[in-house]
Design a protein around this motif. Structure first.
Motif, PDB file in Angstrom:
ATOM      1  N   TYR A   1       5.537  17.644   1.118  1.00  0.00           N
ATOM      2  CA  TYR A   1       6.695  16.800   0.857  1.00  0.00           C
ATOM      3  C   TYR A   1       7.632  17.516  -0.107  1.00  0.00           C
ATOM      4  O   TYR A   1       7.317  18.573  -0.615  1.00  0.00           O
ATOM      5  CB  TYR A   1       6.273  15.429   0.310  1.00  0.00           C
ATOM      6  CG  TYR A   1       5.556  15.462  -1.023  1.00  0.00           C
ATOM      7  CD1 TYR A   1       6.223  15.161  -2.197  1.00  0.00           C
ATOM      8  CD2 TYR A   1       4.204  15.803  -1.101  1.00  0.00           C
ATOM      9  CE1 TYR A   1       5.570  15.183  -3.424  1.00  0.00           C
ATOM     10  CE2 TYR A   1       3.544  15.826  -2.318  1.00  0.00           C
ATOM     11  CZ  TYR A   1       4.223  15.523  -3.464  1.00  0.00           C
ATOM     12  OH  TYR A   1       3.587  15.553  -4.673  1.00  0.00           O
ATOM     13  N   ARG A   2       8.805  16.944  -0.320  1.00  0.00           N
ATOM     14  CA  ARG A   2       9.780  17.516  -1.249  1.00  0.00           C
ATOM     15  C   ARG A   2       9.987  16.529  -2.381  1.00  0.00           C
ATOM     16  O   ARG A   2       9.930  15.329  -2.190  1.00  0.00           O
ATOM     17  CB  ARG A   2      11.078  17.819  -0.521  1.00  0.00           C
ATOM     18  CG  ARG A   2      10.826  18.876   0.559  1.00  0.00           C
ATOM     19  CD  ARG A   2      12.041  19.307   1.344  1.00  0.00           C
ATOM     20  NE  ARG A   2      13.205  19.701   0.610  1.00  0.00           N
ATOM     21  CZ  ARG A   2      13.448  20.922   0.095  1.00  0.00           C
ATOM     22  NH1 ARG A   2      12.551  21.855   0.231  1.00  0.00           N
ATOM     23  NH2 ARG A   2      14.563  21.187  -0.523  1.00  0.00           N
TER      24      ARG A   2
ATOM     25  N   TYR B   1       5.523  14.817   5.233  1.00  0.00           N
ATOM     26  CA  TYR B   1       5.917  13.436   4.966  1.00  0.00           C
ATOM     27  C   TYR B   1       7.302  13.162   5.506  1.00  0.00           C
ATOM     28  O   TYR B   1       8.226  13.956   5.358  1.00  0.00           O
ATOM     29  CB  TYR B   1       5.901  13.151   3.459  1.00  0.00           C
ATOM     30  CG  TYR B   1       6.353  11.748   3.134  1.00  0.00           C
ATOM     31  CD1 TYR B   1       5.469  10.688   3.254  1.00  0.00           C
ATOM     32  CD2 TYR B   1       7.658  11.488   2.758  1.00  0.00           C
ATOM     33  CE1 TYR B   1       5.879   9.391   2.981  1.00  0.00           C
ATOM     34  CE2 TYR B   1       8.083  10.204   2.493  1.00  0.00           C
ATOM     35  CZ  TYR B   1       7.191   9.157   2.606  1.00  0.00           C
ATOM     36  OH  TYR B   1       7.599   7.874   2.352  1.00  0.00           O
ATOM     37  N   THR B   2       7.440  12.023   6.155  1.00  0.00           N
ATOM     38  CA  THR B   2       8.741  11.500   6.552  1.00  0.00           C
ATOM     39  C   THR B   2       8.788  10.045   6.111  1.00  0.00           C
ATOM     40  O   THR B   2       7.750   9.415   5.889  1.00  0.00           O
ATOM     41  CB  THR B   2       8.970  11.574   8.075  1.00  0.00           C
ATOM     42  OG1 THR B   2       7.914  10.870   8.733  1.00  0.00           O
ATOM     43  CG2 THR B   2       9.006  13.012   8.564  1.00  0.00           C
ATOM     44  N   TYR B   3       9.977   9.503   5.967  1.00  0.00           N
ATOM     45  CA  TYR B   3      10.125   8.122   5.537  1.00  0.00           C
ATOM     46  C   TYR B   3       9.357   7.214   6.490  1.00  0.00           C
ATOM     47  O   TYR B   3       9.492   7.302   7.698  1.00  0.00           O
ATOM     48  CB  TYR B   3      11.605   7.731   5.512  1.00  0.00           C
ATOM     49  CG  TYR B   3      11.822   6.332   4.999  1.00  0.00           C
ATOM     50  CD1 TYR B   3      11.744   6.060   3.646  1.00  0.00           C
ATOM     51  CD2 TYR B   3      12.078   5.295   5.874  1.00  0.00           C
ATOM     52  CE1 TYR B   3      11.937   4.776   3.168  1.00  0.00           C
ATOM     53  CE2 TYR B   3      12.278   4.011   5.406  1.00  0.00           C
ATOM     54  CZ  TYR B   3      12.190   3.758   4.050  1.00  0.00           C
ATOM     55  OH  TYR B   3      12.379   2.488   3.578  1.00  0.00           O
ATOM     56  N   GLY B   4       8.509   6.360   5.934  1.00  0.00           N
ATOM     57  CA  GLY B   4       7.728   5.433   6.742  1.00  0.00           C
ATOM     58  C   GLY B   4       6.344   5.939   7.101  1.00  0.00           C
ATOM     59  O   GLY B   4       5.593   5.235   7.756  1.00  0.00           O
ATOM     60  N   THR B   5       6.006   7.158   6.689  1.00  0.00           N
ATOM     61  CA  THR B   5       4.672   7.689   6.963  1.00  0.00           C
ATOM     62  C   THR B   5       3.630   6.819   6.265  1.00  0.00           C
ATOM     63  O   THR B   5       3.742   6.538   5.080  1.00  0.00           O
ATOM     64  CB  THR B   5       4.534   9.141   6.452  1.00  0.00           C
ATOM     65  OG1 THR B   5       5.485   9.957   7.125  1.00  0.00           O
ATOM     66  CG2 THR B   5       3.144   9.695   6.703  1.00  0.00           C
ATOM     67  N   HIS B   6       2.632   6.355   7.028  1.00  0.00           N
ATOM     68  CA  HIS B   6       1.550   5.553   6.445  1.00  0.00           C
ATOM     69  C   HIS B   6       0.589   6.484   5.717  1.00  0.00           C
ATOM     70  O   HIS B   6       0.084   7.436   6.293  1.00  0.00           O
ATOM     71  CB  HIS B   6       0.801   4.786   7.532  1.00  0.00           C
ATOM     72  CG  HIS B   6      -0.419   4.092   7.019  1.00  0.00           C
ATOM     73  ND1 HIS B   6      -0.346   2.973   6.204  1.00  0.00           N
ATOM     74  CD2 HIS B   6      -1.727   4.361   7.167  1.00  0.00           C
ATOM     75  CE1 HIS B   6      -1.569   2.591   5.898  1.00  0.00           C
ATOM     76  NE2 HIS B   6      -2.432   3.415   6.470  1.00  0.00           N
ATOM     77  N   LEU B   7       0.358   6.213   4.437  1.00  0.00           N
ATOM     78  CA  LEU B   7      -0.550   7.032   3.641  1.00  0.00           C
ATOM     79  C   LEU B   7      -1.832   6.252   3.372  1.00  0.00           C
ATOM     80  O   LEU B   7      -1.797   5.139   2.862  1.00  0.00           O
ATOM     81  CB  LEU B   7       0.109   7.427   2.313  1.00  0.00           C
ATOM     82  CG  LEU B   7       1.381   8.246   2.443  1.00  0.00           C
ATOM     83  CD1 LEU B   7       1.980   8.507   1.062  1.00  0.00           C
ATOM     84  CD2 LEU B   7       1.111   9.546   3.157  1.00  0.00           C
ATOM     85  N   ASP B   8      -2.956   6.829   3.729  1.00  0.00           N
ATOM     86  CA  ASP B   8      -4.278   6.227   3.531  1.00  0.00           C
ATOM     87  C   ASP B   8      -4.997   7.068   2.477  1.00  0.00           C
ATOM     88  O   ASP B   8      -5.797   7.926   2.802  1.00  0.00           O
ATOM     89  CB  ASP B   8      -5.033   6.222   4.857  1.00  0.00           C
ATOM     90  CG  ASP B   8      -6.444   5.679   4.733  1.00  0.00           C
ATOM     91  OD1 ASP B   8      -6.747   5.007   3.724  1.00  0.00           O
ATOM     92  OD2 ASP B   8      -7.250   5.931   5.638  1.00  0.00           O
ATOM     93  N   ILE B   9      -4.669   6.850   1.200  1.00  0.00           N
ATOM     94  CA  ILE B   9      -5.184   7.683   0.115  1.00  0.00           C
ATOM     95  C   ILE B   9      -6.278   6.925  -0.630  1.00  0.00           C
ATOM     96  O   ILE B   9      -6.024   5.879  -1.224  1.00  0.00           O
ATOM     97  CB  ILE B   9      -4.066   8.087  -0.853  1.00  0.00           C
ATOM     98  CG1 ILE B   9      -2.991   8.869  -0.105  1.00  0.00           C
ATOM     99  CG2 ILE B   9      -4.633   8.904  -2.013  1.00  0.00           C
ATOM    100  CD1 ILE B   9      -1.768   9.199  -0.928  1.00  0.00           C
ATOM    101  N   LYS B  10      -7.479   7.474  -0.579  1.00  0.00           N
ATOM    102  CA  LYS B  10      -8.593   6.908  -1.342  1.00  0.00           C
ATOM    103  C   LYS B  10      -8.724   7.613  -2.684  1.00  0.00           C
ATOM    104  O   LYS B  10      -8.935   6.984  -3.707  1.00  0.00           O
ATOM    105  CB  LYS B  10      -9.891   7.055  -0.544  1.00  0.00           C
ATOM    106  CG  LYS B  10     -11.112   6.524  -1.247  1.00  0.00           C
ATOM    107  CD  LYS B  10     -12.342   6.681  -0.366  1.00  0.00           C
ATOM    108  CE  LYS B  10     -13.596   6.195  -1.077  1.00  0.00           C
ATOM    109  NZ  LYS B  10     -14.776   6.348  -0.224  1.00  0.00           N
ATOM    110  N   LYS B  11      -8.586   8.961  -2.677  1.00  0.00           N
ATOM    111  CA  LYS B  11      -8.732   9.739  -3.908  1.00  0.00           C
ATOM    112  C   LYS B  11      -7.875  11.003  -3.805  1.00  0.00           C
ATOM    113  O   LYS B  11      -7.935  11.717  -2.814  1.00  0.00           O
ATOM    114  CB  LYS B  11     -10.197  10.130  -4.108  1.00  0.00           C
ATOM    115  CG  LYS B  11     -10.441  10.952  -5.351  1.00  0.00           C
ATOM    116  CD  LYS B  11     -11.909  11.311  -5.498  1.00  0.00           C
ATOM    117  CE  LYS B  11     -12.114  12.143  -6.747  1.00  0.00           C
ATOM    118  NZ  LYS B  11     -13.508  12.532  -6.898  1.00  0.00           N
ATOM    119  N   VAL B  12      -7.100  11.271  -4.848  1.00  0.00           N
ATOM    120  CA  VAL B  12      -6.287  12.486  -4.904  1.00  0.00           C
ATOM    121  C   VAL B  12      -7.166  13.636  -5.381  1.00  0.00           C
ATOM    122  O   VAL B  12      -7.848  13.525  -6.401  1.00  0.00           O
ATOM    123  CB  VAL B  12      -5.074  12.312  -5.832  1.00  0.00           C
ATOM    124  CG1 VAL B  12      -4.327  13.631  -6.012  1.00  0.00           C
ATOM    125  CG2 VAL B  12      -4.152  11.237  -5.297  1.00  0.00           C
TER     126      VAL B  12
END
Length: 87
Positions: free
Chosen positions: A76-77, A33-44
């Motif tokens: 990520y951190r 992960y970096t700042y601005g990363t687009h996350l397409d999360i449907k289910k964790v």
């Protein structure tokens, strides 16, 4: 075929399915992960973090399904869970 053989066959099939899904997850290359990363999360699916004896920054990993039902892994951190009670 007797009942024990049917039950054993069903159990064996279920264990194989679990093993195949675990192997599929293991083959996913994690993104960082970096700042601005687009996350397409449907289910964790799962969230993990390094063990930390106290409050501090730790490495964490998120495994999830995207909108195409493809398994994704994100490194990520974050602040350790032990920091929740600190100000």
């Amino acid at each position: 075929m007797n009942t024990k053989a049917v039950v054993a066959a069903c159990l064996f099939a279920a264990l194989n399915i679990c093993t195949l899904s675990a192997r599929a997850e293991a083959q996913v290359t994690p993104d960082t992960y970096t700042y601005g990363t687009h996350l397409d999360i449907k289910k964790v699916i799962s969230m993990k973090q390094d063990a930390a004896p106290s409050c501090g920054i730790v490495n964490a990993q998120l495994t999830y399904l995207d909108s195409g039902n493809k398994t994704q892994v994100l490194d990520y951190r974050k602040f350790a869970d032990g920091c929740n009670d600190d100000n």
